[in-house]
Design a protein around this motif. Structure first.
Motif, PDB file in Angstrom:
ATOM      1  N   GLU A   1      -8.259  -3.277  -5.064  1.00  0.00           N
ATOM      2  CA  GLU A   1      -6.823  -3.550  -4.919  1.00  0.00           C
ATOM      3  C   GLU A   1      -6.374  -4.647  -6.124  1.00  0.00           C
TER       4      GLU A   1
ATOM      5  N   LEU B   1      -1.989   5.520  -1.929  1.00  0.00           N
ATOM      6  CA  LEU B   1      -1.566   5.262  -0.705  1.00  0.00           C
ATOM      7  C   LEU B   1      -1.743   3.659  -0.429  1.00  0.00           C
ATOM      8  N   PHE B   2      -1.932   2.826  -1.439  1.00  0.00           N
ATOM      9  CA  PHE B   2      -2.088   1.491  -1.251  1.00  0.00           C
ATOM     10  C   PHE B   2      -0.798   0.981  -1.940  1.00  0.00           C
ATOM     11  N   PRO B   3      -0.207  -0.168  -1.505  1.00  0.00           N
ATOM     12  CA  PRO B   3       0.714  -0.770  -1.683  1.00  0.00           C
ATOM     13  C   PRO B   3       0.920  -1.079  -3.366  1.00  0.00           C
ATOM     14  N   PRO B   4       2.188  -1.015  -3.872  1.00  0.00           N
ATOM     15  CA  PRO B   4       2.092  -1.089  -5.342  1.00  0.00           C
ATOM     16  C   PRO B   4       1.961  -2.494  -5.761  1.00  0.00           C
TER      17      PRO B   4
ATOM     18  N   LEU C   1       4.996   1.475   2.469  1.00  0.00           N
ATOM     19  CA  LEU C   1       3.796   0.486   1.939  1.00  0.00           C
ATOM     20  C   LEU C   1       4.571  -0.256   0.976  1.00  0.00           C
ATOM     21  N   GLN C   2       5.666  -0.021   0.283  1.00  0.00           N
ATOM     22  CA  GLN C   2       6.348  -1.002  -0.322  1.00  0.00           C
ATOM     23  C   GLN C   2       6.482  -2.223   0.214  1.00  0.00           C
TER      24      GLN C   2
ATOM     25  N   ILE D   1       4.701  -3.695   2.462  1.00  0.00           N
ATOM     26  CA  ILE D   1       3.265  -4.235   3.033  1.00  0.00           C
ATOM     27  C   ILE D   1       2.509  -4.760   2.064  1.00  0.00           C
TER      28      ILE D   1
ATOM     29  N   ARG E   1      -0.262  -6.356  -0.352  1.00  0.00           N
ATOM     30  CA  ARG E   1      -1.598  -5.718  -0.920  1.00  0.00           C
ATOM     31  C   ARG E   1      -2.632  -6.478  -0.089  1.00  0.00           C
TER      32      ARG E   1
ATOM     33  N   ILE F   1      -3.731  -6.162   3.165  1.00  0.00           N
ATOM     34  CA  ILE F   1      -3.483  -5.838   4.328  1.00  0.00           C
ATOM     35  C   ILE F   1      -4.248  -4.601   5.043  1.00  0.00           C
TER      36      ILE F   1
END
Lengths: 331, 331
Positions: A193, A224-227, B184-185, B187, B189, B191
């Motif tokens: 990440e 699929l992961f947060p920006p 996810l915006q 959440i 990174r 987590i």
């Protein structure tokens, strides 16, 4: 003090003129444990600080066997062929045992070592990762003052050293092997990440198809992961450090990243946050060093830890007592 | 001291008998800032410690709107129908402003509030996340001593509080919405990688297909990330807290996780690591509190921070000076 200043000025002048011998000597002062060397180093660093920062700092990580040295050679030759001056540094936790391996680093990157545009400095040795990271961060300042505009800081993707590197670079590159997922056994959670670019290396010969498939899989997964707070969309590319395929594209991407993040003020903002981070992180490290080396604390800590693990004492209560002893507020 | 011990024994006896009024009063002591309350709380906690630990501690996170309260209601009713005793706690960073919201938590979970098998305690208020987390961790001890064998600690997926919750639970559950990736915006990174189970909630009505697709996407993505140190393979399920679909499966999975990690010694090992973590983490927090509240340090810190950001001083040199002032080693 006056002598220190005269000495420091000589070093600073040499470094600003790009004198590599002076640069290397100054880095050795940074790495020294002697108080007077440390003081001299601080003065040199502070003289160099106003001349530092005009660079791109790139962190590179990946498990052993992923081909980091070959990759850095290929990327480094590309970078220097464009007239840029490159410094390659490393944070290697294993050097805490081997006390650094100058020969190792230089023979691993034979072409770069012979390149007059390139300066390679092996990882500093040290008692703690924090100490090693600190020395590398200060070495960055000196290298930049000496005119190096491209910095690569290499590390091994197996421990806490990535967090340290990530906190001192502008761009973080994760190298993976074509067998998607397989080598992740060796990578610490959270590192994927951190990446601004994932490059699937060794995409040559029979591996090409596998590398492409792996890259596609990672591309999907990363969506699929947060920006990232930079809003930069993490890229996934394939490359072959051996054949050179993809290396120019990677350098192009790093330049694109710099343009993108500079336009939005993120680049400079991140450097400021990093400076603030290191200030407070180092405060914490120094406080802990003093605490854990305090003789009375050390004895009591063992006792308290045993009690905590045996569920006889709450960790919070134990912590409170220990800090009071350390600060002389009790007993 | 003698009075404290007599008082503490009354509390401890009450808590061990499952007296909820005593339990609530003791938690209020934990949350109090008065020194004598703190001392009494420590004694009570230490009396309860040997009776704690016989439980499963579950952390639940997700952005606002994901349906956490409804989910906890559904899971909680399921759990209590099996004769288990449930305590619901929260770490809510926003409570630092609102000073906790007893009414809020209890009205959000109307059915659970009326359930005699269930104890709901809202998030403690506090000056710092560290302080709030500490109080919640100590509240866990008291709840367990009072006979609660299932603990749910709720938090909002937006900040550092997940790290704190993750460090005090056995099992970490991330709730997501069917629009994979969209929310996810909100959440942070890192987590996603903490989760032992990702549950796509609101899989009802028109959402069912979208939820299934989102779950499949996450399942694929999570395969490409490094394995957890428990060797537990992260699961992705769909559920509807509203209709109850999938809730029994989720509880079943949590039981399976406990069996799996207990058989390998990981469950107990993780609790020991967590106790050690909190000991050292709290030492660090206390050291920092003392440092940053030191009057001479506070003044000098502002100056030094400005110099660091203006590239006039190295963060390491500044840190060293400040720690020396704090410990009285200089000036």
């Amino acid at each position: 003090l006056r002598r220190t200043n005269i000495q420091a000025e000589e070093y600073i002048r040499g470094i600003l003129q790009g004198d590599r011998v002076r640069l290397s000597q100054a880095i050795t002062l940074i790495e020294s444990k002697q108080t007077q060397h440390q003081e001299l180093a601080h003065t040199i660093i502070e003289g160099c600080l106003p001349h530092s920062g005009n660079s791109v700092r790139i962190g590179i990580t990946g498990v052993p066997g992923v081909g980091k040295s070959t990759f850095i050679e290929a990327l480094g030759q590309n970078v220097s062929s464009q007239g840029r001056k490159l410094a390659v540094l490393a944070i290697d936790p294993s050097s805490q045992i081997s006390k650094g391996s100058i020969l190792g680093d230089k023979t691993r990157m034979a072409k770069l070592s012979a390149n007059p545009q390139v300066y390679i400095r092996p990882s500093a040795a040290g008692d703690s990762l924090g100490g090693v990271a600190r020395k590398t961060r200060e070495t960055v300042i000196l290298c930049e003052a000496a005119g190096f505009d491209t910095l690569i800081i290499e590390t091994v993707g197996v421990g806490q050293s990535e967090v340290a590197v990530h906190s001192m670079v502008d761009f973080f590159l994760l190298l993976l092997l074509p067998g998607a997922g397989d080598e992740l056994q060796g990578i610490k959670r959270g590192i994927v990440e951190m990446a601004d670019l994932v490059a699937v290396n060794k995409a040559d010969g029979d591996n090409q198809q596998r590398a492409k498939r792996a890259a596609a899989d990672y591309r999907n997964a990363l969506h699929l992961f947060p920006p990232k707070s930079s809003n930069w969309e993490v890229q996934v590319l394939t490359c072959s450090a051996l054949s050179g395929q993809g290396i120019a594209e990677i350098w192009h991407l790093i330049e694109e990243y710099c343009t993108f993040t500079k336009a939005k003020g993120f680049f400079q903002g991140q450097r400021q946050s990093q400076a603030r981070y290191w200030l407070h992180e180092t405060i914490q490290q120094f406080l802990q060093e003093q605490f854990y080396h305090h003789p009375q604390v050390a004895t009591l800590l063992n006792e308290r830890e045993t009690e905590v693990l045996a569920q006889r004492k709450s960790p919070f209560h134990a912590a409170e007592e220990l800090v009071k002893v350390f600060l002389g507020l009790e007993k």
